[in-house]
Design a protein around this motif. Structure first.
Motif, PDB file in Angstrom:
ATOM      1  N   TYR A  20      -1.832  11.039   1.335  1.00  0.00           N
ATOM      2  CA  TYR A  20      -0.567  10.660   0.716  1.00  0.00           C
ATOM      3  C   TYR A  20       0.580  11.392   1.409  1.00  0.00           C
ATOM      4  O   TYR A  20       0.385  12.384   2.102  1.00  0.00           O
ATOM      5  CB  TYR A  20      -0.569  10.928  -0.780  1.00  0.00           C
ATOM      6  N   SER A  23      -7.061   9.344  -1.831  1.00  0.00           N
ATOM      7  CA  SER A  23      -7.387   7.938  -1.609  1.00  0.00           C
ATOM      8  C   SER A  23      -8.007   7.808  -0.225  1.00  0.00           C
ATOM      9  O   SER A  23      -8.474   8.787   0.357  1.00  0.00           O
ATOM     10  CB  SER A  23      -6.117   7.085  -1.735  1.00  0.00           C
ATOM     11  N   TYR A  24      -8.000   6.584   0.305  1.00  0.00           N
ATOM     12  CA  TYR A  24      -8.620   6.335   1.604  1.00  0.00           C
ATOM     13  C   TYR A  24      -7.780   6.860   2.770  1.00  0.00           C
ATOM     14  O   TYR A  24      -8.230   6.884   3.909  1.00  0.00           O
ATOM     15  CB  TYR A  24      -8.898   4.841   1.794  1.00  0.00           C
ATOM     16  N   ASN A  53       2.013   8.654  -4.320  1.00  0.00           N
ATOM     17  CA  ASN A  53       1.379   9.421  -5.393  1.00  0.00           C
ATOM     18  C   ASN A  53       0.506  10.519  -4.813  1.00  0.00           C
ATOM     19  O   ASN A  53      -0.186  10.316  -3.813  1.00  0.00           O
ATOM     20  CB  ASN A  53       0.494   8.506  -6.255  1.00  0.00           C
ATOM     21  N   GLY A  87       1.092   3.438  -3.174  1.00  0.00           N
ATOM     22  CA  GLY A  87       0.025   4.394  -3.440  1.00  0.00           C
ATOM     23  C   GLY A  87       0.177   5.681  -2.657  1.00  0.00           C
ATOM     24  O   GLY A  87      -0.201   6.765  -3.141  1.00  0.00           O
ATOM     25  N   ARG A  88       0.753   5.597  -1.468  1.00  0.00           N
ATOM     26  CA  ARG A  88       0.936   6.794  -0.639  1.00  0.00           C
ATOM     27  C   ARG A  88       2.003   7.733  -1.206  1.00  0.00           C
ATOM     28  O   ARG A  88       2.119   8.865  -0.775  1.00  0.00           O
ATOM     29  CB  ARG A  88       1.327   6.394   0.797  1.00  0.00           C
ATOM     30  N   TYR A 108       0.513  -1.317  -9.565  1.00  0.00           N
ATOM     31  CA  TYR A 108       0.843  -0.159  -8.726  1.00  0.00           C
ATOM     32  C   TYR A 108       1.889   0.768  -9.342  1.00  0.00           C
ATOM     33  O   TYR A 108       1.916   1.963  -9.032  1.00  0.00           O
ATOM     34  CB  TYR A 108       1.321  -0.610  -7.342  1.00  0.00           C
ATOM     35  N   TYR A 131       0.817  -1.218   0.000  1.00  0.00           N
ATOM     36  CA  TYR A 131       0.000   0.000   0.000  1.00  0.00           C
ATOM     37  C   TYR A 131       0.850   1.267   0.000  1.00  0.00           C
ATOM     38  O   TYR A 131       0.397   2.335  -0.424  1.00  0.00           O
ATOM     39  CB  TYR A 131      -0.944   0.025   1.209  1.00  0.00           C
ATOM     40  N   VAL A 183      -2.383  11.572  -5.056  1.00  0.00           N
ATOM     41  CA  VAL A 183      -3.727  11.215  -5.499  1.00  0.00           C
ATOM     42  C   VAL A 183      -4.597  10.973  -4.274  1.00  0.00           C
ATOM     43  O   VAL A 183      -4.184  10.271  -3.339  1.00  0.00           O
ATOM     44  CB  VAL A 183      -3.702   9.940  -6.375  1.00  0.00           C
TER      45      VAL A 183
END
Length: 345
Positions: free
Chosen positions: A65, A61-62, A57, A54-55, A251, A51, A59
């Motif tokens: 970042y 998210s849940y 980027n 994703g952090r 990813y 995960y 962007v």
């Protein structure tokens, strides 16, 4: 107390594709004594998880970042080295989310004490931590396996997948794993008790799945995406359930795939086969933690559930170890041992 120098891994640039060493930098910060209500933590173990890509980027998210110039986020097990908090004493072991750094001053919020007499402290980041809870809730609450169901799990020997497969076996299901290296497939069958395991490196993956899933697939726990998703999807039975935990093969993508768009075909299958597909974010299942800890601890003590850790020494090796997550280099839950663990000889 003397000042302590904390080594920190900083996100220097937003990666394009696979993260490179140049996307990170090492910072040193001198920390003084804790103030009122604070404690000084020394990191023992740092968890590395997919995960985190994703952090990196910018962007939404849940979860927020990481800003460039900030310490990379991550779960940690630490020891209290100094304390001015009434809730924590020197020598306490704690689970927290203090990131890629060797020391940190902390106000104690969100920390949970660990008892090394109950389980190795490293397991709080793996089988008895976030990956384990993800597996437990993702399979039982979303996948809802029934006895004799065929359950397929990708990344079958990873931190999440290995727990999913074993809980499915304990639940009386027929378990099929998908992994990479031949050694991992052997481990899934011989050590974890899977009924079968196939390699995603195979050029004949779809036909191999057909052989080991003659009655189709009732539950699919998705960690990978890509060719693995494509191979499994066509075998999902009417009423099958899919838990979407991760899509690690995607990813590091920087552009949309040139392959034909399968979405209309997938949507039609969801309709005609009445498929249930649901994502899992572990935060939503915090209420399941007491049941999870009780059940998984019991299964470990009885020898019904096994776990494996892949421990890399040194914070300086965190970036290269993290890169290896995307090529299958790790075997088991990936941890960085940032400093000595006094509970292990």
């Amino acid at each position: 107390m003397k000042p302590v120098t904390s080594r920190q891994v900083i996100l220097a640039n937003r990666p394009l594709g696979v993260p490179q060493a140049s996307d990170f930098s090492i910072n040193e910060q001198v920390l003084g004594a804790p103030g009122p209500g604070e404690l000084l933590l020394r990191t023992i173990y740092l968890s590395l998880d997919p995960y985190m890509r994703g952090r990196m980027n910018a962007v939404a998210s849940y979860a927020p970042y990481v800003q460039t110039g900030e310490v990379m986020v991550g779960g940690t097990v630490s020891i209290v080295e100094a304390s001015k908090s009434p809730s924590f004493s020197i020598g306490d072991f704690v689970l927290g989310y203090t990131g890629w750094q060797s020391h940190v001053l902390h106000d104690g919020t969100g920390l949970r004490k660990l008892d090394p007499r109950q389980a190795p402290i490293s397991t709080a980041l793996g089988v008895l931590g976030m990956p384990g809870l993800t597996a437990y809730a993702g399979l039982l609450d979303i996948g809802q396996p029934k006895k004799s169901d065929t359950v397929v799990v990708s990344a079958a020997t990873g931190a999440v997948g290995s727990v999913v497969g074993q809980i499915a076996r304990i639940s009386g299901c027929r378990v099929v794993g998908i992994a990479g290296a031949k050694e991992k497939c052997g481990y899934a069958v011989e050590e974890l008790g899977y009924h079968a395991c196939v390699s995603h490196h195979s050029t004949d993956l779809k036909n191999q799945l057909a052989e080991v899933c003659p009655d189709g697939v009732d539950v699919y726990f998705e960690n990978v995406g890509g060719i693995v998703f494509d191979a499994v999807f066509d075998y999902l039975n009417v009423g099958a359930r899919m838990t979407v935990c991760g899509m690690i093969s995607h990813y590091n993508e920087t552009a949309r795939s040139p392959k034909p768009d399968r979405l209309p075909q997938i949507m039609r299958a969801i309709l005609t086969r009445r498929l249930k597909i649901q994502g899992i974010i572990v935060f939503d299942y915090a209420h399941r933690e007491p049941d999870f800890l009780a059940d998984v601890s019991k299964w470990i003590q009885k020898g019904e559930l096994r776990y494996r850790e892949d421990i890399v020494d040194g914070l300086d090796n965190a970036v290269s170890a993290f890169q290896g997550l995307f090529t299958g280099n790790n075997f088991g839950k990936l941890l960085i041992r940032v400093s000595d663990d006094p509970t292990r000889e």
